[in-house]
Write an enzyme that holds these catalytic residues in place. Structure first.
Site, mmCIF file in Angstrom:
data_model
loop_
_atom_site.group_PDB
_atom_site.id
_atom_site.type_symbol
_atom_site.label_atom_id
_atom_site.label_comp_id
_atom_site.label_asym_id
_atom_site.label_seq_id
_atom_site.Cartn_x
_atom_site.Cartn_y
_atom_site.Cartn_z
ATOM 1 N N GLY A 293 0.826 -1.196 0.000
ATOM 2 C CA GLY A 293 0.000 0.000 0.000
ATOM 3 C C GLY A 293 0.865 1.252 0.000
ATOM 4 O O GLY A 293 1.949 1.295 -0.584
ATOM 5 N N SER A 294 0.402 2.268 0.733
ATOM 6 C CA SER A 294 1.012 3.596 0.622
ATOM 7 C C SER A 294 2.425 3.700 1.164
ATOM 8 O O SER A 294 3.119 4.688 0.876
ATOM 9 C CB SER A 294 0.116 4.627 1.316
ATOM 10 O OG SER A 294 -1.115 4.748 0.628
ATOM 11 N N VAL A 295 2.893 2.744 1.983
ATOM 12 C CA VAL A 295 4.295 2.837 2.413
ATOM 13 C C VAL A 295 5.226 2.728 1.213
ATOM 14 O O VAL A 295 6.361 3.215 1.247
ATOM 15 C CB VAL A 295 4.657 1.752 3.468
ATOM 16 C CG1 VAL A 295 3.960 2.017 4.786
ATOM 17 C CG2 VAL A 295 4.344 0.360 2.967
ATOM 18 N N ASN A 296 4.729 2.146 0.124
ATOM 19 C CA ASN A 296 5.548 1.986 -1.076
ATOM 20 C C ASN A 296 5.740 3.303 -1.825
ATOM 21 O O ASN A 296 6.609 3.412 -2.681
ATOM 22 C CB ASN A 296 4.908 0.953 -2.009
ATOM 23 C CG ASN A 296 5.874 0.434 -3.044
ATOM 24 O OD1 ASN A 296 6.899 -0.148 -2.699
ATOM 25 N ND2 ASN A 296 5.573 0.650 -4.318
#
Length: 573
Positions: A293-296
């Site tokens: 998800g958004s950590v990427n």
């Protein structure tokens, strides 16, 4: 006369033969007699090396345990002598009752006692001392032949289930079968010895008889990078978070971003009992994969900054939705076209803004940076069953991949992979391979340090500095998604990630038409001088399922403990 000559010749022959028996052949016949009394060669198992934490606290040790075995050759029937079946039956009866053997084991023992040529068979291995002492007494009282109680090492974890998924296990023969025990089996395994003893007809050792012993040599010790106290705290805090959020599982990884040292690796899963949890026997932090998800987004934005395409102050006109190929992507909250700086896009975790940046990069550059940050490849830990994650080769990207991959959809990572990617920013732009072993100690006591692996550049120091500042805004900005990851007295840089979990039907919706979530917070502290990096994840939290609400507080709790444990002074006022 001829008869006298013949008698003289025969007498000389007899005298010569007697002389040979008493002199030249005496050693050979004595040895033959001794060999008839020598029992089977007994293997003396070697203790495995001890596994220590970074402060030399024992995490896995080998302790001698009693093992029962039989020598069927001692109880075999011999021609012209009475059958020894009664003795064999008594042995089976005594061992069955004393050792609580089941019917199958008892029948197997009875069969082994009459197997021709068999001189060694295990009955019960690594039993407790109380049972062993009871058996020794029975054997002495009844004078049973052919039954022996020897000793062999058994693996114990002094911390019980502490870090059991990471440490792994050994089989009954002391061979590593999972985790670090398997990965470093060749280092930990010692050299077995052997014992040969002269015994009487009943199998008892003859006092003063022939004996030859080669002592076993223990394996080398391992000194890990893990800190036992921090490992316990991590498991405890993740356990509480799993219970509070009613998640299926949770894990946490704590590292030193400069050296790659893994300080703790906690794996907790829920059990079927209401509110029940346990330390996982599997090292999920390197085995299980999840969509980040958004950590990427860290990687996507860092790539664009590093390529000179954007800066933290670059402004994008960001709509609510964007179409890439045949897929439409949206931000979390409905909004009109908004001007957002790159810092805003990171702090607010805008999917559309991040995809707009990815389109400037192009698919080839996105793929290049994903791999350069360590995704799609196993880490240097090289642990058993470790996953390389899931990252399709560029030639297999679909038209919508340029929208999905940059925001952490359609790819999968392990917890250690993702934290190692954040370490690139914490480490000034260089990828530092993770490690779990600091040194080995050989049987002579000599310490052999394991060198820290060489780092490799991924982005420039200027890019890392810019990303560090933007990640700080995620936590300290009033509009950032990670405010609950803040730690009083310290600056924190990090990123939230709330990802849909792919379902077996090939979509993100389960059979009931509902989404299931995997939430993550990854970051480092103190941001201006990163000394700790932490990633926490929860699998399918119920109720409030946003990373900023359930993963960020877990990060903060764990960071507080780790900062105290590592004696890192406050840096923020």
């Amino acid at each position: 006369m001829a008869l006298l000559v013949l008698i003289a010749v025969l007498l000389c022959a007899v005298l010569v033969r007697v002389g040979m028996l008493q002199t030249l052949d005496s050693r050979q016949y004595a040895l033959a007699g001794t060999q008839q009394r020598i029992g089977p060669k007994l293997v003396l198992p070697a203790a495995r090396g001890t596994v220590f934490d970074r402060s030399m606290v024992e995490l896995a040790v080998s302790v001698p345990q009693p093992t029962v075995w039989v020598d069927p050759g001692v109880l075999k029937d011999e021609p012209g002598k009475p059958s020894r079946q009664g003795e064999r039956d008594e042995v089976v009866s005594v061992l069955t009752s004393t050792l609580a053997l089941n019917a199958t084991s008892s029948a197997k023992l009875a069969k082994e006692l009459v197997t021709p040529g068999l001189r060694f068979a295990y009955v019960s291995r690594q039993i407790d001392d109380t049972t062993a002492n009871s058996l020794r007494k029975v054997l002495a009282d009844r004078k049973l032949a052919g039954v022996y109680v020897s000793s062999e090492p058994r693996r114990f974890l002094p911390g019980r289930d502490l870090a059991q998924g990471l440490l792994g296990s050994t089989d009954l023969d002391g061979k590593g079968s999972s985790g670090l025990e398997q990965r470093y089996d060749a280092v930990l395994t010692g050299t077995a010895g052997e014992l040969i003893r002269e015994r009487d007809a009943d199998g008892r050792t003859i006092p003063g008889g022939f004996q030859d012993e080669v002592a076993p040599q223990p394996g080398d010790d391992l000194v890990l990078t893990i800190d036992q106290t921090l490992q316990y705290a991590a498991e405890d805090l993740v356990r509480k978070a799993v219970i509070a959020s009613k998640s299926k599982a949770g894990w946490a990884v704590i590292m030193n971003p400069r050296t790659g040292d893994v300080l703790a690796m906690a794996n907790i899963r829920a059990t079927e009992a209401p509110g029940g949890t346990e330390v996982s026997k599997a090292n999920n932090a390197v085995i299980d994969v999840f969509e980040p998800g958004s950590v990427n987004k860290l990687i996507t934005i860092a790539a664009a900054v590093n390529e000179g395409l954007v800066s933290p102050s670059t402004i994008f006109q960001v709509p609510y939705s964007i179409k890439v190929g045949d897929a439409e992507f949206t931000d979390h909250d409905q909004h009109g076209v908004q001007p957002m700086t790159m810092t805003d896009i990171v702090a607010k975790s805008s999917n559309v803004g991040t995809i707009s940046v990815a389109k400037l990069l192009g698919a080839a550059k996105v793929d290049q940076y994903l791999r350069s940050f360590g995704l799609g490849t196993k880490t240097a830990l090289d642990l058993p069953y470790e996953s390389a994650g899931l990252l399709a080769p560029l030639k297999r990207w679909s038209q919508s991949s340029l929208g999905a991959f940059p925001i952490g959809q359609g790819i999968a990572v392990t917890a250690v992979q993702m934290l190692s990617a954040f370490n690139v920013i914490a480490n000034g732009g260089a990828y530092q391979p993770p490690r779990l072993v600091r040194s080995t100690i050989d049987r002579s006591g000599t310490v052999h340090d394991v060198p820290i692996a060489a780092s490799r550049p991924v982005v420039t120091p200027a890019t890392a500095q810019a990303m560090n500042a933007m990640l700080q805004e995620v936590v300290k900005s009033g509009e950032g998604t990670g405010g609950k990851a803040a730690v009083e007295g310290y600056t924190v840089a990090g990123k939230t990630g709330t990802a849909y979990k792919p379902q077996p039907n090939g979509t993100y919706l389960d059979s009931s038409g509902n989404y299931r979530y995997f939430v993550t917070f990854a970051g480092f502290v103190p941001a201006e001088d990163p000394q700790l990096s932490i990633l926490v994840s929860l699998d399918e939290p119920q109720g409030d399922h946003y990373a900023g609400q359930v993963a960020a507080p877990l990060f903060a709790d764990l960071a507080k403990v780790a900062l105290r444990r590592m004696e890192i002074p406050p840096t923020a006022r």
